[in-house]
Design a protein around this motif. Structure first.
Motif, PDB file in Angstrom:
ATOM      1  N   GLY A 150     -13.415  -0.569   2.665  1.00 14.53           N
ATOM      2  CA  GLY A 150     -11.943  -0.899   2.584  1.00 14.53           C
ATOM      3  C   GLY A 150     -11.449  -0.418   1.180  1.00 14.53           C
ATOM      4  N   TYR A 151     -12.283  -0.654   0.118  1.00 20.56           N
ATOM      5  CA  TYR A 151     -11.678  -0.163  -1.169  1.00 20.56           C
ATOM      6  C   TYR A 151     -11.391   1.370  -1.096  1.00 20.56           C
ATOM      7  CZ  TYR A 151     -13.767  -4.604  -2.627  1.00 20.56           C
ATOM      8  OH  TYR A 151     -14.178  -5.653  -2.721  1.00 20.56           O
ATOM      9  N   THR A 152     -12.058   2.125  -0.377  1.00 16.01           N
ATOM     10  CA  THR A 152     -12.059   3.577  -0.261  1.00 16.01           C
ATOM     11  C   THR A 152     -10.533   3.770   0.270  1.00 16.01           C
ATOM     12  OG1 THR A 152     -14.235   3.742  -0.304  1.00 16.01           O
ATOM     13  CG2 THR A 152     -12.853   5.787   0.697  1.00 16.01           C
ATOM     14  N   HIS A 153     -10.277   3.063   1.343  1.00 17.92           N
ATOM     15  CA  HIS A 153      -9.105   3.235   2.099  1.00 17.92           C
ATOM     16  C   HIS A 153      -7.794   2.712   1.537  1.00 17.92           C
ATOM     17  CE1 HIS A 153     -11.485   4.310   5.452  1.00 17.92           C
ATOM     18  NE2 HIS A 153     -10.649   5.068   6.033  1.00 17.92           N
ATOM     19  N   TYR A 154      -7.803   1.725   0.825  1.00 14.08           N
ATOM     20  CA  TYR A 154      -6.797   1.170  -0.291  1.00 14.08           C
ATOM     21  C   TYR A 154      -6.563   2.242  -1.213  1.00 14.08           C
ATOM     22  CZ  TYR A 154      -8.043  -3.221   1.718  1.00 14.08           C
ATOM     23  OH  TYR A 154      -8.264  -4.484   2.623  1.00 14.08           O
ATOM     24  N   SER A 155      -7.661   2.849  -1.906  1.00 16.34           N
ATOM     25  CA  SER A 155      -7.387   4.001  -2.960  1.00 16.34           C
ATOM     26  C   SER A 155      -6.719   5.207  -2.272  1.00 16.34           C
ATOM     27  CB  SER A 155      -8.778   4.384  -3.544  1.00 16.34           C
ATOM     28  OG  SER A 155      -8.829   5.375  -4.301  1.00 16.34           O
ATOM     29  N   ALA A 156      -6.906   5.480  -1.074  1.00  9.38           N
ATOM     30  CA  ALA A 156      -6.383   6.821  -0.473  1.00  9.38           C
ATOM     31  C   ALA A 156      -4.980   6.416  -0.234  1.00  9.38           C
ATOM     32  CB  ALA A 156      -6.964   7.077   0.932  1.00  9.38           C
ATOM     33  N   LEU A 157      -4.414   5.083  -0.055  1.00 11.68           N
ATOM     34  CA  LEU A 157      -3.119   4.839   0.178  1.00 11.68           C
ATOM     35  C   LEU A 157      -2.396   4.924  -1.531  1.00 11.68           C
ATOM     36  CD1 LEU A 157      -0.774   3.540   1.279  1.00 11.68           C
ATOM     37  CD2 LEU A 157      -1.463   1.291   0.859  1.00 11.68           C
ATOM     38  N   GLU A 158      -3.107   4.273  -2.448  1.00 10.71           N
ATOM     39  CA  GLU A 158      -2.816   4.195  -3.995  1.00 10.71           C
ATOM     40  C   GLU A 158      -2.335   5.751  -4.546  1.00 10.71           C
ATOM     41  OE1 GLU A 158      -3.990   2.610  -8.170  1.00 10.71           O
ATOM     42  OE2 GLU A 158      -5.251   2.127  -6.513  1.00 10.71           O
ATOM     43  N   TYR A 159      -3.347   6.557  -4.116  1.00  8.95           N
ATOM     44  CA  TYR A 159      -3.504   7.884  -4.862  1.00  8.95           C
ATOM     45  C   TYR A 159      -2.933   9.002  -3.749  1.00  8.95           C
ATOM     46  CZ  TYR A 159      -6.162   5.739  -8.358  1.00  8.95           C
ATOM     47  OH  TYR A 159      -6.482   5.032  -9.657  1.00  8.95           O
ATOM     48  N   ALA A 160      -2.172   8.599  -2.710  1.00 11.88           N
ATOM     49  CA  ALA A 160      -1.806   9.714  -1.787  1.00 11.88           C
ATOM     50  C   ALA A 160      -0.603  10.472  -2.502  1.00 11.88           C
ATOM     51  CB  ALA A 160      -1.070   8.694  -0.507  1.00 11.88           C
ATOM     52  N   GLU A 161      -0.448  11.622  -1.938  1.00 15.56           N
ATOM     53  CA  GLU A 161       0.729  12.392  -2.243  1.00 15.56           C
ATOM     54  C   GLU A 161       1.864  11.919  -1.665  1.00 15.56           C
ATOM     55  OE1 GLU A 161       2.405  16.925  -1.915  1.00 15.56           O
ATOM     56  OE2 GLU A 161       0.409  16.554  -1.110  1.00 15.56           O
ATOM     57  N   ILE A 162       3.065  11.662  -2.307  1.00 14.15           N
ATOM     58  CA  ILE A 162       4.060  10.906  -1.675  1.00 14.15           C
ATOM     59  C   ILE A 162       5.256  12.106  -1.740  1.00 14.15           C
ATOM     60  CG2 ILE A 162       5.824   9.196  -2.017  1.00 14.15           C
ATOM     61  CD1 ILE A 162       3.194   8.060  -1.505  1.00 14.15           C
ATOM     62  N   VAL A 163       5.530  12.106  -0.698  1.00 17.01           N
ATOM     63  CA  VAL A 163       7.122  13.234  -0.379  1.00 17.01           C
ATOM     64  C   VAL A 163       8.254  12.478   0.079  1.00 17.01           C
ATOM     65  CG1 VAL A 163       7.805  15.198   0.737  1.00 17.01           C
ATOM     66  CG2 VAL A 163       5.325  15.011   0.014  1.00 17.01           C
ATOM     67  N   ARG A 164       9.479  12.709  -0.641  1.00 20.06           N
ATOM     68  CA  ARG A 164      10.604  11.964  -0.372  1.00 20.06           C
ATOM     69  C   ARG A 164      11.492  12.797   0.375  1.00 20.06           C
ATOM     70  NH1 ARG A 164      10.923   6.961  -2.512  1.00 20.06           N
ATOM     71  NH2 ARG A 164       9.260   6.568  -4.115  1.00 20.06           N
ATOM     72  N   VAL A 165      11.853  12.130   1.403  1.00 19.98           N
ATOM     73  CA  VAL A 165      12.905  12.698   2.371  1.00 19.98           C
ATOM     74  C   VAL A 165      14.225  12.090   2.649  1.00 19.98           C
ATOM     75  CG1 VAL A 165      10.754  13.991   3.670  1.00 19.98           C
ATOM     76  CG2 VAL A 165      11.788  11.584   4.549  1.00 19.98           C
ATOM     77  N   GLU A 166      14.980  12.706   2.885  1.00 18.99           N
ATOM     78  CA  GLU A 166      16.330  12.097   3.501  1.00 18.99           C
ATOM     79  C   GLU A 166      16.393  11.301   4.393  1.00 18.99           C
ATOM     80  OE1 GLU A 166      18.947  12.551   1.570  1.00 18.99           O
ATOM     81  OE2 GLU A 166      17.812  13.392   0.093  1.00 18.99           O
ATOM     82  N   LYS A 167      17.040  10.067   4.654  1.00 16.18           N
ATOM     83  CA  LYS A 167      16.982   9.397   5.786  1.00 16.18           C
ATOM     84  C   LYS A 167      17.595  10.226   7.094  1.00 16.18           C
ATOM     85  CE  LYS A 167      17.958   4.738   3.841  1.00 16.18           C
ATOM     86  NZ  LYS A 167      18.925   3.675   3.698  1.00 16.18           N
TER      87      LYS A 167
END
Length: 270
Positions: A253-270
């Motif tokens: 579980g912690y490993t998957h929470y970490s994957a969310l926390e450190y994911a690459e975030i790409v911002r896109v227009e609506k």
């Protein structure tokens, strides 16, 4: 890369007393191998509403599996003649993935793997009873003796890049190991798409990615990960492992929470 999979096959036999044991059959036969073959049985979370979200990925690796060796799941606690369960030689392969087998049999594998042309040994541990520290260290010594590369992730979803090229190639080629996501969000921080870069070896990454869409970054997304990681289901052991200081289930579980926390975030227009 060619894979040899060695695992246990389910039987109806049950231990009569403390001098007998059963080995795990679920992880290899209901998650890892079906994931590599990309069969629908690997994920049933959505039931009749399944849209086969895995379909946009190239996940059929069945041609990479050269041999699946299925051993019994019922043994004496200590096996004096472990070689009687093994062939004298395996099909040609690069990496042996060994999941949930008797520890006395595991110790015999490095020599046979080497003589069969293998280059490495990957032994995940999903429960504290799967593999003792003493046996692991003994197998590592055997791997060194036969010049084999090795890894013993506990649990499997903590597998990460290390000093051994054959292990790193496994992660790159099959996109399996410590989960990694690329998340696309709009101006309101709502997740509009998720790309799985690396999935947990059970295949859960694709299930989690699908259900993250529509959630807002932060607590809402974290709750989604918690729900869909657990309901896949996670097959990590629920007993505290002394080396981990926690249960393999919780580490997953912690490993998957970490994957969310450190994911690459790409911002896109609506």
């Amino acid at each position: 890369m060619k894979l040899l999979i060695i695992c246990s096959e389910k039987s109806d036999r049950l231990p009569e007393n403390e001098f007998y044991i059963k080995t795990d059959t679920r992880f290899a036969n209901t998650k890892f191998t079906p994931h590599l073959k990309n069969t629908k049985e690997v994920c049933t979370v959505c039931g009749k509403e399944c849209t086969w979200c895995r379909g946009k990925y190239n996940l059929n690796f069945k041609d990479s599996i050269t041999q699946i060796v299925k051993l019994p799941d019922f043994y004496q606690l200590f096996e004096d003649e472990p070689l009687k369960y093994l062939p004298s030689k395996f099909e040609e392969h690069d990496l042996a993935v060994v999941i949930g087998i008797h520890q006395d049999i595991l110790v015999e594998l490095p020599r046979i793997i080497k003589e069969s042309g293998g280059k490495g040994l990957l032994v995940p541990c999903e429960g504290k009873e799967w593999l003792s520290k003493w046996t692991r260290e003994l197998v590592i010594e055997e791997c060194k003796k036969y010049n084999l590369q090795y890894s013993f992730p506990k649990p499997f979803c903590t597998l990460r890049y290390d000093k051994f090229p054959i292990i790193n190639q496994f992660i790159d080629e099959f996109k399996l190991g410590k989960p990694k996501f690329k998340i696309y969000v709009n101006n309101d921080d709502v997740i509009v798409d998720v790309k799985v870069i690396i999935s947990a070896p059970c295949g859960n990454g694709y299930n989690i990615a699908k259900h993250l869409i529509g959630n807002k970054l932060g607590e809402e997304a974290k709750k989604s990960v918690a729900k869909f990681w657990h309901s896949y289901p996670c097959l990590g052991g629920m007993h505290v492992d002394n080396e981990l200081g926690d249960t393999p289930l919780h580490i997953g579980g912690y490993t998957h929470y970490s994957a969310l926390e450190y994911a690459e975030i790409v911002r896109v227009e609506k």
